[in-house]
Design a protein around this motif. Structure first.
Motif, PDB file in Angstrom:
ATOM      1  N   HIS A  80       5.153   1.051  12.463  1.00  0.00           N
ATOM      2  CA  HIS A  80       4.237  -0.055  12.718  1.00  0.00           C
ATOM      3  C   HIS A  80       4.804  -1.281  12.018  1.00  0.00           C
ATOM      4  CE1 HIS A  80       2.580   0.556   8.636  1.00  0.00           C
ATOM      5  NE2 HIS A  80       2.594   1.844   8.926  1.00  0.00           N
ATOM      6  N   LEU A  81       4.228  -2.436  12.288  1.00  0.00           N
ATOM      7  CA  LEU A  81       4.822  -3.699  11.844  1.00  0.00           C
ATOM      8  C   LEU A  81       5.007  -3.761  10.338  1.00  0.00           C
ATOM      9  CD1 LEU A  81       5.855  -6.402  12.964  1.00  0.00           C
ATOM     10  CD2 LEU A  81       3.550  -7.323  12.638  1.00  0.00           C
ATOM     11  N   HIS A  82       4.045  -3.232   9.587  1.00  0.00           N
ATOM     12  CA  HIS A  82       4.117  -3.313   8.123  1.00  0.00           C
ATOM     13  C   HIS A  82       5.263  -2.466   7.565  1.00  0.00           C
ATOM     14  CE1 HIS A  82       2.205  -4.993   4.615  1.00  0.00           C
ATOM     15  NE2 HIS A  82       2.103  -3.818   4.027  1.00  0.00           N
ATOM     16  N   CYS A  83       5.810  -1.566   8.393  1.00  0.00           N
ATOM     17  CA  CYS A  83       6.946  -0.755   7.951  1.00  0.00           C
ATOM     18  C   CYS A  83       8.160  -1.637   7.628  1.00  0.00           C
ATOM     19  CB  CYS A  83       7.326   0.271   9.020  1.00  0.00           C
ATOM     20  SG  CYS A  83       6.135   1.616   9.216  1.00  0.00           S
ATOM     21  N   LEU A  84       8.242  -2.818   8.227  1.00  0.00           N
ATOM     22  CA  LEU A  84       9.361  -3.713   7.933  1.00  0.00           C
ATOM     23  C   LEU A  84       9.304  -4.171   6.473  1.00  0.00           C
ATOM     24  CD1 LEU A  84       9.438  -5.855  11.205  1.00  0.00           C
ATOM     25  CD2 LEU A  84      10.906  -3.913  10.584  1.00  0.00           C
TER      26      LEU A  84
END
Length: 332
Positions: A259-263
């Protein structure tokens, strides 16, 4: 029902909720999600025709929780936590005799690790993003999303921090971003390296050429220059998830789908791995990483430091190097 920020609280608990939110925001907390929960509670009290604070009983609280079904233990616990904090605060300030929240948190049984992007996997994401087709409502869509994901991965920013960036916040004199009024109402400086500097400079030059001039208050990432409206974080997240199937990423057992927060997680782990590889003591630098990421203390940063096979190998190698003299002495 209007859930906007300007919607006034109207229940018997209205003034107490407003006082609670004001007190917490005075401490630098945004409490956006918490306010949404309390608006749901406020509406529920109106629907149940609760007319006195003493009528807010444990049974009523349980009934409210049951009216808001949550599919995961985590989301249920977040809802419950907001209620508990509100009523504990009211009890502490003697606005109620005792908290009506008696419900226990649900056990979280299936905690999964965040997906950590390697440098190669991040490049796959950027290559896929730049291929996104332009739309009438989203000019230069590919270049824009490539730049957004590059900043998220390369600097570990929160998506809200990226969407709030304005042209004046990109300082090419000092090669840094000014992250204004972020979490806990703090402003911080985030330096960027030469490759990201070149990419940002090229992107802003492209935008300037297309729109003639960009005012300092213009958002860096926008598809609506006339209204100066930044791209919505939810739109960025949706686009990220649309790209994922095409990357065919190998997701290890026990790891959540990306998901985006994984970046942001990937940035933290990548930084730690780089320190190990270059011989830097992570214990001495963790406070620097914490400050860079906008945390108030290293314990908040530690949440992002998922143990990956590469990180474990680097840590083992460092331990062996540190322990080698002691081991030689023992053997002799």
């Amino acid at each position: 029902m209007n859930m906007g920020h300007n919607h006034a609280f109207q229940s018997v608990l209205a003034e107490q909720i407003k006082g609670f939110l004001t007190a917490k925001r005075a401490l630098g907390k945004r409490f956006v999600c918490e306010e949404k929960v309390l608006r749901l509670l406020d509406q529920y009290l109106i629907e149940q025709q609760v007319e006195a604070l003493e009528h807010i009983t444990p049974e009523l609280v349980e009934s409210f929780l049951a009216s808001r079904p949550r599919h995961s233990s985590k989301s249920y616990n977040q809802l419950l936590s907001t209620l508990r904090r509100l009523f504990d605060w009211l009890e502490l300030h003697k606005l109620i005799n005792c908290s009506p929240v008696r419900v226990s948190s649900r056990r979280v049984t299936a905690h999964r690790l965040p997906f950590i992007f390697t440098a190669d996997q991040a490049r796959l994401l950027l290559d896929a993003a730049v291929q996104l087709p332009t739309r009438s409502t989203a000019p230069n869509r590919g270049a824009t999303y490539r730049m957004i994901f590059a900043v998220l991965y390369g600097l570990g920013l929160r998506v809200g921090e990226v969407t709030r960036l304005q042209i004046r916040d990109v300082d090419f004199q000092r090669d840094m971003l000014i992250i204004r009024e972020t979490k806990f109402s703090k402003t911080r400086l985030v330096p960027f390296g030469p490759r990201l500097c070149t990419a940002l400079r090229d992107y802003i030059r492209q935008q300037t050429e297309q729109y003639d001039v960009l005012a300092p208050e213009q958002p860096v990432f926008s598809f609506s220059r006339a209204t100066a409206r930044p791209i919505n974080p939810n739109t960025i997240s949706w686009t990220f998830h649309q790209l994922m199937p095409g990357l065919a990423l190998d997701i290890p057992p026990g790891v959540s789908p990306p998901h985006l927060h994984c970046l942001r997680h990937s940035f933290a782990v990548g930084t730690l791995s780089h320190w190990y590889r270059t011989g830097i003591d992570p214990a001495r630098r963790l406070i620097h990483l914490s400050t860079f990421m906008g945390h108030v203390c290293p314990s908040s940063t530690a949440v992002y430091l998922t143990i990956t096979p590469e990180l474990l190998q680097c840590a083992n190698q460092r331990f062996e190097q540190c322990a080698a003299p002691i081991l030689r002495e023992v053997k002799s």
